[in-house]
Design an enzyme around this catalytic site. Structure first.
Site, PDB file in Angstrom:
ATOM      1  N   LYS A   1       0.849  -1.204   0.000  1.00 22.09           N
ATOM      2  CA  LYS A   1       0.000   0.000   0.000  1.00 22.09           C
ATOM      3  C   LYS A   1       0.879   1.247   0.000  1.00 22.09           C
ATOM      4  O   LYS A   1       1.704   1.436   0.888  1.00 22.09           O
ATOM      5  CB  LYS A   1      -0.915  -0.008   1.231  1.00 22.09           C
ATOM      6  CG  LYS A   1      -1.715   1.298   1.422  1.00 22.09           C
ATOM      7  CD  LYS A   1      -2.659   1.231   2.623  1.00 22.09           C
ATOM      8  CE  LYS A   1      -3.272   2.601   2.937  1.00 22.09           C
ATOM      9  NZ  LYS A   1      -4.136   2.585   4.143  1.00 22.09           N
TER      10      LYS A   1
ATOM     11  N   ASP B   1      -2.762  10.161   3.884  1.00 28.00           N
ATOM     12  CA  ASP B   1      -4.162   9.769   4.067  1.00 28.00           C
ATOM     13  C   ASP B   1      -4.855  10.772   4.980  1.00 28.00           C
ATOM     14  O   ASP B   1      -4.732  10.706   6.196  1.00 28.00           O
ATOM     15  CB  ASP B   1      -4.219   8.354   4.668  1.00 28.00           C
ATOM     16  CG  ASP B   1      -5.640   7.860   4.850  1.00 28.00           C
ATOM     17  OD1 ASP B   1      -6.574   8.521   4.341  1.00 28.00           O
ATOM     18  OD2 ASP B   1      -5.816   6.805   5.495  1.00 28.00           O
TER      19      ASP B   1
ATOM     20  N   LYS C   1     -10.057  12.637   8.781  1.00 34.60           N
ATOM     21  CA  LYS C   1      -9.505  12.187  10.054  1.00 34.60           C
ATOM     22  C   LYS C   1      -9.432  13.362  11.022  1.00 34.60           C
ATOM     23  O   LYS C   1      -9.155  14.490  10.601  1.00 34.60           O
ATOM     24  CB  LYS C   1      -8.085  11.646   9.846  1.00 34.60           C
ATOM     25  CG  LYS C   1      -8.017  10.287   9.190  1.00 34.60           C
ATOM     26  CD  LYS C   1      -6.588   9.799   9.107  1.00 34.60           C
ATOM     27  CE  LYS C   1      -6.495   8.478   8.345  1.00 34.60           C
ATOM     28  NZ  LYS C   1      -7.151   7.357   9.038  1.00 34.60           N
TER      29      LYS C   1
ATOM     30  N   ASP D   1       1.545   6.340   5.610  1.00 25.33           N
ATOM     31  CA  ASP D   1       0.561   5.368   5.116  1.00 25.33           C
ATOM     32  C   ASP D   1       1.053   4.651   3.849  1.00 25.33           C
ATOM     33  O   ASP D   1       0.298   3.912   3.216  1.00 25.33           O
ATOM     34  CB  ASP D   1      -0.776   6.087   4.863  1.00 25.33           C
ATOM     35  CG  ASP D   1      -1.973   5.162   5.039  1.00 25.33           C
ATOM     36  OD1 ASP D   1      -1.819   4.101   5.674  1.00 25.33           O
ATOM     37  OD2 ASP D   1      -3.061   5.501   4.529  1.00 25.33           O
TER      38      ASP D   1
ATOM     39  N   ASP E   1     -12.368   6.983   4.148  1.00 23.19           N
ATOM     40  CA  ASP E   1     -11.122   6.714   4.874  1.00 23.19           C
ATOM     41  C   ASP E   1     -10.710   5.236   4.773  1.00 23.19           C
ATOM     42  O   ASP E   1      -9.615   4.868   5.176  1.00 23.19           O
ATOM     43  CB  ASP E   1     -11.279   7.131   6.339  1.00 23.19           C
ATOM     44  CG  ASP E   1      -9.949   7.320   7.042  1.00 23.19           C
ATOM     45  OD1 ASP E   1      -8.907   7.315   6.349  1.00 23.19           O
ATOM     46  OD2 ASP E   1      -9.945   7.485   8.281  1.00 23.19           O
TER      47      ASP E   1
ATOM     48  N   GLU F   1      -9.635   3.683   2.287  1.00 19.70           N
ATOM     49  CA  GLU F   1      -9.118   3.820   0.921  1.00 19.70           C
ATOM     50  C   GLU F   1      -8.063   2.772   0.590  1.00 19.70           C
ATOM     51  O   GLU F   1      -7.899   2.396  -0.569  1.00 19.70           O
ATOM     52  CB  GLU F   1      -8.531   5.231   0.721  1.00 19.70           C
ATOM     53  CG  GLU F   1      -7.065   5.424   1.152  1.00 19.70           C
ATOM     54  CD  GLU F   1      -6.822   5.217   2.633  1.00 19.70           C
ATOM     55  OE1 GLU F   1      -7.797   5.266   3.409  1.00 19.70           O
ATOM     56  OE2 GLU F   1      -5.663   5.002   3.037  1.00 19.70           O
TER      57      GLU F   1
ATOM     58  N   ARG G   1      -7.859  -0.446   1.193  1.00 17.35           N
ATOM     59  CA  ARG G   1      -8.412  -1.683   0.618  1.00 17.35           C
ATOM     60  C   ARG G   1      -8.847  -1.483  -0.826  1.00 17.35           C
ATOM     61  O   ARG G   1      -8.848  -2.417  -1.617  1.00 17.35           O
ATOM     62  CB  ARG G   1      -9.560  -2.177   1.497  1.00 17.35           C
ATOM     63  CG  ARG G   1     -10.693  -1.193   1.601  1.00 17.35           C
ATOM     64  CD  ARG G   1     -11.620  -1.493   2.766  1.00 17.35           C
ATOM     65  NE  ARG G   1     -10.989  -1.251   4.069  1.00 17.35           N
ATOM     66  CZ  ARG G   1     -11.542  -1.545   5.232  1.00 17.35           C
ATOM     67  NH1 ARG G   1     -12.729  -2.112   5.279  1.00 17.35           N
ATOM     68  NH2 ARG G   1     -10.916  -1.281   6.366  1.00 17.35           N
TER      69      ARG G   1
HETATM   70  N1  BES Z   1      -4.291   4.429   6.964  1.00 18.19           N
HETATM   71  C1  BES Z   1      -5.400   4.103   7.797  1.00 18.19           C
HETATM   72  C2  BES Z   1      -5.054   3.091   8.881  1.00 18.19           C
HETATM   73  C3  BES Z   1      -4.081   3.528   9.942  1.00 18.19           C
HETATM   74  C4  BES Z   1      -4.520   4.025  11.151  1.00 18.19           C
HETATM   75  C5  BES Z   1      -2.714   3.392   9.746  1.00 18.19           C
HETATM   76  C6  BES Z   1      -3.620   4.409  12.128  1.00 18.19           C
HETATM   77  C7  BES Z   1      -1.817   3.783  10.710  1.00 18.19           C
HETATM   78  C8  BES Z   1      -2.255   4.270  11.903  1.00 18.19           C
HETATM   79  C9  BES Z   1      -6.526   3.513   6.958  1.00 18.19           C
HETATM   80  O1  BES Z   1      -6.615   4.013   5.665  1.00 18.19           O
HETATM   81  C10 BES Z   1      -7.799   3.843   7.639  1.00 18.19           C
HETATM   82  O2  BES Z   1      -8.123   4.990   7.700  1.00 18.19           O
HETATM   83  N2  BES Z   1      -8.471   2.824   8.146  1.00 18.19           N
HETATM   84  C11 BES Z   1      -9.716   2.995   8.828  1.00 18.19           C
HETATM   85  C12 BES Z   1     -10.695   1.988   8.255  1.00 18.19           C
HETATM   86  C13 BES Z   1     -12.100   2.249   8.665  1.00 18.19           C
HETATM   87  C14 BES Z   1     -12.609   3.513   8.037  1.00 18.19           C
HETATM   88  C15 BES Z   1     -12.938   1.071   8.245  1.00 18.19           C
HETATM   89  C16 BES Z   1      -9.493   2.737  10.309  1.00 18.19           C
HETATM   90  O3  BES Z   1      -8.722   1.856  10.659  1.00 18.19           O
HETATM   91  O4  BES Z   1     -10.088   3.446  11.109  1.00 18.19           O
HETATM   92 ZN    ZN Z   2      -4.873   4.720   4.838  1.00 18.83          ZN
HETATM   93 MN    MN Z   3      -7.740   5.810   5.571  1.00 16.31          MN
END
Ligand code: BES
Ligand code: ZN
Ligand code: MN
Length: 504
Positions: free
Chosen positions: A274, A279, A286, A297, A356, A358, A360
Site C-alpha cells: 500500500k 491519508d 480524520k 501510510d 477513509d 481507501e 483496501r
Molecule cells: N491508513 C489508515 C489506517 C491507519 C490508522 C494506519 C492508524 C496507521 C495508523 C486507513 O486508511 C484507515 O483509515 N483505516 C480505517 C478503516 C475504517 C474507516 C474502516 C481505520 O482503521 O479506522
Molecule cells: Zn490509509
Molecule cells: Mn484511511
C-alpha cells in the site's frame, strides 16, 4: 559498518574497545554478572588481575540484557576500554535479544567515541542460534540503532560514523560468517531505507517520488521496472485506485518491479504494498490527532521497495513481482465521496461508505492485477487499519490469509527476524456486513474487528491464489524511541520479508 575476521588476540588487537559478553547468573540467589570462557572473557580478566570480576562483584552492573559497563583499561591493554555487555539469562536468549545486544554495542561505542571494536565469536550454539545467526542479529542491531533521519538538517546532526568491527575467529576464512555479515548489512540497510521513506513527509515522498525510487532500485539491481501513470491506469480499468487519487493534486501511479533469478525458480511470489503517500481520510476526514503521521501510510510500499533492493543483491531462487499502488487520499471538489459507487477492475462494484477506508480500494485493484500473472504466493503489506492497535498493541504485525502454510512460513520468518507477528482469523461470517447495499460490496463491514474485516474485503479480490495479508498499521511506526531505533518509521516488516524470501 565495516568488518574483518581476525586471528589476533583481544589483548593486542588494535581497536578502541574490546567487547565481552556478560551473562546474568544467580550467585547465592542474587543476580550477578558473569564472564564467559569461550569469548576470552575469563582469560582477559586474569590478565587484568581480576579487575573485571571485582567490578562485577561490587557494582550495580548485573548483566541485564541491553545494559553495559565500560571499564577503562588503557594502561593494561592496547584497547582503551573493555565493554561488558549484559546478555541477561543465557537460556532466554532469542533472535530479538541478539539485536538488543547489537544496539547496546552501538550505544557503548558512541559513549566512548569508539570507531573500532573487537570481539570473539564463540563457536558453539547459544540459545539455539549458530554463530552466523547470532552475528547477523548483532550486526542488524548495531546498524538499526545507529540510524538517524538527518536529511533535513545535514550540517547540524552528524550521523555517528560507522563502526569498524574485528571479529575474533579460529580461522581467517569462514564463509558462513562472511555470508551472515553480508546479509546483515544488506538487510539492515534495506530496513533503514524503508524507515527513511516512511519518515519523509508527503510533500517530498509523493507517488512520483516512490516511482523514482523504484526506477533507481531497478537500475542498481538490474530489475525490470514499469510505471503506469493515470492514463495507463484508466486503460487497465483500475477505477478504485483512480477514484482514491482523483481528489489529489498529484496523480496516482502503479509501480511494478520485477526480479528474475539466473536459474529457474519454483515459487513465483507477488508482493503488493500500500502506497498511500498521505491519508487525510478524504471527506470522512480524520481528526487532526490521527492525521499527523499519515505520511507513513505508504509503509507497505516502503517495505516492498526496500525488500526488492535487498533481493536484487541477495538474489534468491524465486521470481518476485512487486506492485505498488501509490496515491494520496485528499479532500477536493473532484474527490470521491461517501455513497459513490465504483466498478473495480475485477468487475465487482463497490459502494464507498467511508472514504477513509481507501487502502483496501487501491489494494483491491492491484491484487486483481497481480493475480492475473498467476503467482504461486501472494502477499500484501499495508497500513490498513488502526484497529490492529486494539487487537495486538503497538509492535505487532497482524497476519491473516487464505493459506495456512503461507501464514505459518511468514510467522516463522518473523520469529527469526525478530519482528513480532501474530495471526488473526479470517472470519468469513463477518463478510455479511459488506453486503446489502446497492453494489456488490460496501467498502466497510459491520464487525468491530476492523483488522479482520479489512482483510476480508481484500480476500474478495485474490481468487484462489494462496494469499496472506500483513497489517502493519502499528508495527511500521513507533511514537517513541525504542531499543532498535528512534521515534518514527521502524522499517517493519522488511527483515521478515527478506528472511521469508531467502528461506523459500
Ligand atoms: N491508513 C489508515 C489506517 C491507519 C490508522 C494506519 C492508524 C496507521 C495508523 C486507513 O486508511 C484507515 O483509515 N483505516 C480505517 C478503516 C475504517 C474507516 C474502516 C481505520 O482503521 O479506522
Ligand atoms: Zn490509509
Ligand atoms: Mn484511511
Amino acid at each position: 559498518m565495516k568488518y574483518q575476521l581476525t586471528k589476533s588476540s583481544l589483548s593486542t588487537i588494535d581497536a578502541d574497545a574490546v567487547l565481552l559478553l556478560s551473562p546474568q547468573q544467580s550467585v547465592d540467589g542474587k543476580p550477578t554478572a558473569g564472564l564467559r570462557t569461550a569469548d576470552g572473557g575469563e582469560r582477559l580478566d586474569k590478565q587484568l588481575g581480576h579487575r573485571l570480576s571485582t567490578i562485577m562483584a561490587e557494582e550495580a552492573f548485573k548483566g541485564e540484557l541491553g545494559t553495559f559497563r565500560l571499564v577503562d583499561c588503557r594502561d593494561q591493554l592496547r584497547a582503551r576500554y573493555v565493554v561488558l555487555l549484559g546478555m541477561g539469562d543465557e537460556r532466554k536468549l532469542s533472535p530479538r535479544a541478539w539485536r538488543t545486544l547489537g544496539a547496546a554495542i552501538h550505544r557503548a561505542a558512541e559513549q566512548i567515541r569508539a570507531r573500532r571494536v573487537a570481539a570473539v565469536i564463540e563457536g558453539q550454539v547459544i540459545g539455539g542460534l549458530t554463530p552466523p545467526q547470532r552475528l547477523q542479529g548483532l550486526f542488524e542491531g548495531m546498524r538499526l540503532a545507529q540510524y538517524r533521519c538527518d536529511r533535513f538538517r545535514p550540517s547540524e546532526e552528524q550521523q555517528t560514523p560507522a563502526l569498524e568491527v574485528f571479529i575474533g575467529v579460529p580461522e581467517r576464512k569462514n564463509t558462513a560468517l562472511e555470508h551472515a555479515l553480508a546479509r546483515a548489512q544488506i538487510v539492515s540497510e534495506a530496513t533503514c531505507m524503508a524507515r527513511t521513506l516512511v519518515n519523509l513527509p508527503s510533500n517530498v515522498c509523493t507517488p512520483r517520488y516512490l516511482a523514482d525510487v523504484a526506477r533507481k532500485i531497478a537500475r542498481r539491481g538490474k530489475l525490470q521496472c514499469n510505471i503506469f501513470d493515470a492514463k495507463a491506469l484508466a486503460t487497465m480499468r483500475m477505477r478504485l485506485l483512480l477514484a482514491v487519487g482523483q481528489g489529489s493534486a498529484v496523480p496516482p501511479v502503479l509501480i511494478h518491479l520485477r526480479y528474475r533469478p539466473a536459474k529457474g525458480a519454483k515459487e513465483r511470489v507477488a508482493l503488493v504494498g500500500k502506497g498511500v503517500t498521505f491519508d487525510t481520510g478524504g471527506y470522512d476526514l480524520k481528526p487532526s490527532r490521527n492525521m499527523l503521521t499519515m505520511h507513513g501510510d505508504m509503509a507497505g510500499a516502503a517495505a516492498v521497495l526496500a525488500t526488492m533492493e535487498a533481493m536484487a543483491q541477495l538474489r534468491p531462487r524465486v521470481t518476485i513481482d512487486a506492485y505498488i499502488p501509490a496515491t494520496e487520499n485528499c479532500v477536493d471538489a473532484a474527490a470521491y465521496k461517501p455513497s459513490d459507487i465504483i466498478e473495480s477492475r475485477s468487475g465487482k462494484t463497490v459502494e464507498i461508505v467511508n472514504t477513509d477506508a481507501e487502502g483496501r480500494l487501491v489494494l483491491a485493484d492491484t491484487l486483481d492485477y497481480a493475480v492475473e500473472q498467476e503467482p504461486t504466493l501472494l502477499i500484501d503489506i499495508a497500513t490498513l487499519t488502526g484497529g490492529v492497535k486494539y487487537a495486538l498493541g503497538e509492535i505487532y504485525t497482524a497476519v491473516l490469509g487464505s493459506d495456512q502454510s503461507l501464514v505459518d512460513q511468514l510467522m516463522a520468518a518473523s520469529r527469526v527476524a525478530a519482528e513480532p507477528m501474530w495471526q488473526l482469523p479470517l472470519e468469513e461470517e463477518y463478510l455479511d456486513g459488506f453486503k446489502g447495499g446497492l453494489a456488490t460490496l460496501k467498502n466497510c463491514g459491520k464487525s468491530g474487528a476492523s483488522t479482520i474485516t479489512g482483510a476480508l474485503f481484500l480476500s474478495q479480490f485474490v481468487g484462489k491464489t494462496p494469499w496472506a495479508h500483513l497489517d502493519i498499521a502499528e508495527a511500521s511506526w513507533s511514537d517513541e524511541p525504542h531499543a532498535l531505533g528512534q521515534q518514527g518509521g521502524t522499517g517493519a516488516p522488511v527483515r521478515t520479508l527478506c528472511e521469508f524470501l531467502m528461506a523459500l
